[in-house]
Motif scaffolding. Structure first.
Motif, mmCIF file in Angstrom:
data_model
loop_
_atom_site.group_PDB
_atom_site.id
_atom_site.type_symbol
_atom_site.label_atom_id
_atom_site.label_comp_id
_atom_site.label_asym_id
_atom_site.label_seq_id
_atom_site.Cartn_x
_atom_site.Cartn_y
_atom_site.Cartn_z
ATOM 1 N N ARG A 85 0.816 -1.216 0.000
ATOM 2 C CA ARG A 85 0.000 0.000 0.000
ATOM 3 C C ARG A 85 0.845 1.259 0.000
ATOM 4 O O ARG A 85 0.485 2.258 -0.626
ATOM 5 N N THR A 86 1.986 1.236 0.696
ATOM 6 C CA THR A 86 2.771 2.460 0.899
ATOM 7 C C THR A 86 4.121 2.448 0.203
ATOM 8 O O THR A 86 4.713 3.518 0.007
ATOM 9 N N GLY A 87 4.652 1.270 -0.120
ATOM 10 C CA GLY A 87 6.009 1.198 -0.655
ATOM 11 C C GLY A 87 7.076 1.437 0.394
ATOM 12 O O GLY A 87 8.238 1.665 0.064
ATOM 13 N N ASP A 88 6.703 1.392 1.655
ATOM 14 C CA ASP A 88 7.612 1.695 2.762
ATOM 15 C C ASP A 88 8.448 0.462 3.089
ATOM 16 O O ASP A 88 8.189 -0.249 4.055
ATOM 17 N N VAL A 89 9.469 0.209 2.297
ATOM 18 C CA VAL A 89 10.300 -0.965 2.510
ATOM 19 C C VAL A 89 11.226 -0.779 3.706
ATOM 20 O O VAL A 89 11.676 -1.751 4.312
ATOM 21 N N GLN A 90 11.498 0.470 4.092
ATOM 22 C CA GLN A 90 12.391 0.699 5.231
ATOM 23 C C GLN A 90 11.780 0.191 6.526
ATOM 24 O O GLN A 90 12.446 -0.507 7.297
ATOM 25 N N THR A 91 10.518 0.531 6.778
ATOM 26 C CA THR A 91 9.860 0.038 7.986
ATOM 27 C C THR A 91 9.794 -1.471 7.976
ATOM 28 O O THR A 91 10.015 -2.133 8.999
ATOM 29 N N LEU A 92 9.499 -2.031 6.824
ATOM 30 C CA LEU A 92 9.436 -3.482 6.691
ATOM 31 C C LEU A 92 10.776 -4.114 7.041
ATOM 32 O O LEU A 92 10.844 -5.125 7.741
ATOM 33 N N ALA A 93 11.863 -3.502 6.578
ATOM 34 C CA ALA A 93 13.194 -4.040 6.840
ATOM 35 C C ALA A 93 13.560 -3.932 8.316
ATOM 36 O O ALA A 93 14.180 -4.842 8.876
ATOM 37 N N LEU A 94 13.193 -2.825 8.958
ATOM 38 C CA LEU A 94 13.524 -2.645 10.371
ATOM 39 C C LEU A 94 12.776 -3.654 11.242
ATOM 40 O O LEU A 94 13.328 -4.192 12.204
ATOM 41 N N VAL A 95 11.508 -3.907 10.911
ATOM 42 C CA VAL A 95 10.771 -4.945 11.633
ATOM 43 C C VAL A 95 11.387 -6.309 11.346
ATOM 44 O O VAL A 95 11.558 -7.132 12.253
ATOM 45 N N HIS A 106 11.729 -20.850 13.212
ATOM 46 C CA HIS A 106 10.595 -19.949 13.024
ATOM 47 C C HIS A 106 10.166 -19.956 11.564
ATOM 48 O O HIS A 106 10.997 -19.790 10.663
ATOM 49 N N PRO A 107 8.870 -20.135 11.289
ATOM 50 C CA PRO A 107 8.423 -20.327 9.899
ATOM 51 C C PRO A 107 8.633 -19.123 8.998
ATOM 52 O O PRO A 107 8.670 -19.264 7.782
ATOM 53 N N HIS A 108 8.783 -17.923 9.580
ATOM 54 C CA HIS A 108 8.870 -16.721 8.752
ATOM 55 C C HIS A 108 10.255 -16.088 8.779
ATOM 56 O O HIS A 108 10.428 -14.984 8.272
ATOM 57 N N ARG A 109 11.225 -16.780 9.362
ATOM 58 C CA ARG A 109 12.562 -16.188 9.445
ATOM 59 C C ARG A 109 13.159 -15.967 8.062
ATOM 60 O O ARG A 109 13.732 -14.907 7.784
ATOM 61 N N GLN A 110 13.058 -16.938 7.183
ATOM 62 C CA GLN A 110 13.651 -16.809 5.854
ATOM 63 C C GLN A 110 13.027 -15.656 5.079
ATOM 64 O O GLN A 110 13.730 -14.878 4.425
ATOM 65 N N LEU A 111 11.698 -15.511 5.173
ATOM 66 C CA LEU A 111 11.023 -14.425 4.476
ATOM 67 C C LEU A 111 11.479 -13.073 5.016
ATOM 68 O O LEU A 111 11.729 -12.130 4.243
ATOM 69 N N CYS A 112 11.615 -12.954 6.347
ATOM 70 C CA CYS A 112 12.067 -11.695 6.939
ATOM 71 C C CYS A 112 13.492 -11.363 6.496
ATOM 72 O O CYS A 112 13.805 -10.197 6.251
ATOM 73 N N GLU A 113 14.338 -12.359 6.387
ATOM 74 C CA GLU A 113 15.700 -12.120 5.935
ATOM 75 C C GLU A 113 15.716 -11.687 4.466
ATOM 76 O O GLU A 113 16.543 -10.855 4.070
ATOM 77 N N GLU A 114 14.806 -12.223 3.673
ATOM 78 C CA GLU A 114 14.728 -11.806 2.269
ATOM 79 C C GLU A 114 14.313 -10.336 2.171
ATOM 80 O O GLU A 114 14.861 -9.586 1.346
ATOM 81 N N TRP A 115 13.342 -9.923 2.987
ATOM 82 C CA TRP A 115 12.933 -8.520 2.990
ATOM 83 C C TRP A 115 14.102 -7.620 3.379
ATOM 84 O O TRP A 115 14.304 -6.544 2.810
ATOM 85 N N LEU A 116 14.864 -8.062 4.372
ATOM 86 C CA LEU A 116 16.004 -7.277 4.823
ATOM 87 C C LEU A 116 17.059 -7.154 3.737
ATOM 88 O O LEU A 116 17.655 -6.089 3.549
ATOM 89 N N GLU A 117 17.288 -8.222 3.003
ATOM 90 C CA GLU A 117 18.271 -8.186 1.920
ATOM 91 C C GLU A 117 17.829 -7.250 0.804
ATOM 92 O O GLU A 117 18.659 -6.575 0.179
ATOM 93 N N VAL A 118 16.530 -7.197 0.536
ATOM 94 C CA VAL A 118 16.020 -6.268 -0.480
ATOM 95 C C VAL A 118 16.337 -4.827 -0.086
ATOM 96 O O VAL A 118 16.765 -4.011 -0.916
ATOM 97 N N TYR A 119 16.161 -4.512 1.186
ATOM 98 C CA TYR A 119 16.439 -3.155 1.658
ATOM 99 C C TYR A 119 17.938 -2.859 1.606
ATOM 100 O O TYR A 119 18.348 -1.752 1.232
ATOM 101 N N ARG A 120 18.768 -3.827 1.948
ATOM 102 C CA ARG A 120 20.214 -3.634 1.882
ATOM 103 C C ARG A 120 20.652 -3.375 0.447
ATOM 104 O O ARG A 120 21.484 -2.512 0.180
ATOM 105 N N ASP A 121 20.096 -4.143 -0.481
ATOM 106 C CA ASP A 121 20.425 -3.931 -1.891
ATOM 107 C C ASP A 121 19.965 -2.548 -2.359
ATOM 108 O O ASP A 121 20.637 -1.903 -3.178
#
Length: 201
Positions: A85-95, A106-121
């Motif tokens: 909705r917002t395109g706010d990838v920074q907040t997503l990465a910080l969470v 944890h079932p969502h650890r890999q997905l959270c790490e992928e989001w973080l890598e997108v923000y780093r890139d």
């Protein structure tokens, strides 16, 4: 209405309307409304109200709904809705940086790490290398704290600064010396000569 009674037991019709206005007042934070519901609603209505708010926050991608779900299936869907909705990838990465310190199971650890890598890139693409480095340092600190808690080593003494006399080789009571001089530790050390000509104790 009684201060401590349930809505269904002690409130009149007008009081129930007053409660409803508070519970659905978007000007109040969700945390305050949930606290109010916990105080005044009976268990069945409370469960219904919490479920209603979880559904509503997911529909509109409101991150305050995370306090009701945490990082479960609903919470991950809420994060995805927020970024869609917002395109706010920074907040997503910080969470995600906090969620990714969870255990490997944890079932969502890999997905959270992928989001973080997108923000780093993204930061690297913008040539914001210092910001990316600060993010990595902060995340590494979170990982160390999580590992320390998991191993029961959170009470380990952190490395510190120790001062000893060049003449008698005895540790100096830095706290007492600072109190006598009326200054902070870093100020005391910065004002001393590189090599003292006498024993300060």
């Amino acid at each position: 209405a009684g201060a401590g009674g349930d809505v269904s037991d002690t409130a009149t019709g007008s009081d129930r309307m007053w409660y409803k206005e508070i519970l659905h007042d978007e000007r109040l934070s969700l945390a305050d409304r949930i606290a109010f519901a916990c105080r005044f609603l009976p268990s069945t209505q409370l469960a219904q109200y919490v479920q209603f708010q979880k559904t509503r926050t997911l529909k509109y991608g409101r991150l305050e709904g995370m306090l009701l779900s945490g990082i479960d299936d609903h919470g991950v869907a809420l994060l995805q809705k927020h970024v869609d909705r917002t395109g706010d990838v920074q907040t997503l990465a910080l969470v995600s940086s906090r969620a990714s310190v969870l255990g490997d199971g944890h079932p969502h650890r890999q997905l959270c790490e992928e989001w973080l890598e997108v923000y780093r890139d993204l930061l690297n693409g913008w040539q914001m290398w210092e910001s990316r480095a600060l993010l990595d340092v902060g995340r590494a600190e979170l990982l160390r704290e999580a590992q320390a808690q998991a191993t029961g080593a959170q009470d380990t003494v952190r490395p510190g600064l120790f001062v000893r006399c060049n003449f008698c080789n005895i540790a100096l009571p830095l706290n007492q010396l600072c109190r006598k001089a009326g200054m902070a530790k870093n100020s005391f050390l910065s004002r001393q000569k590189p090599v003292l000509s006498c024993c300060p104790s």
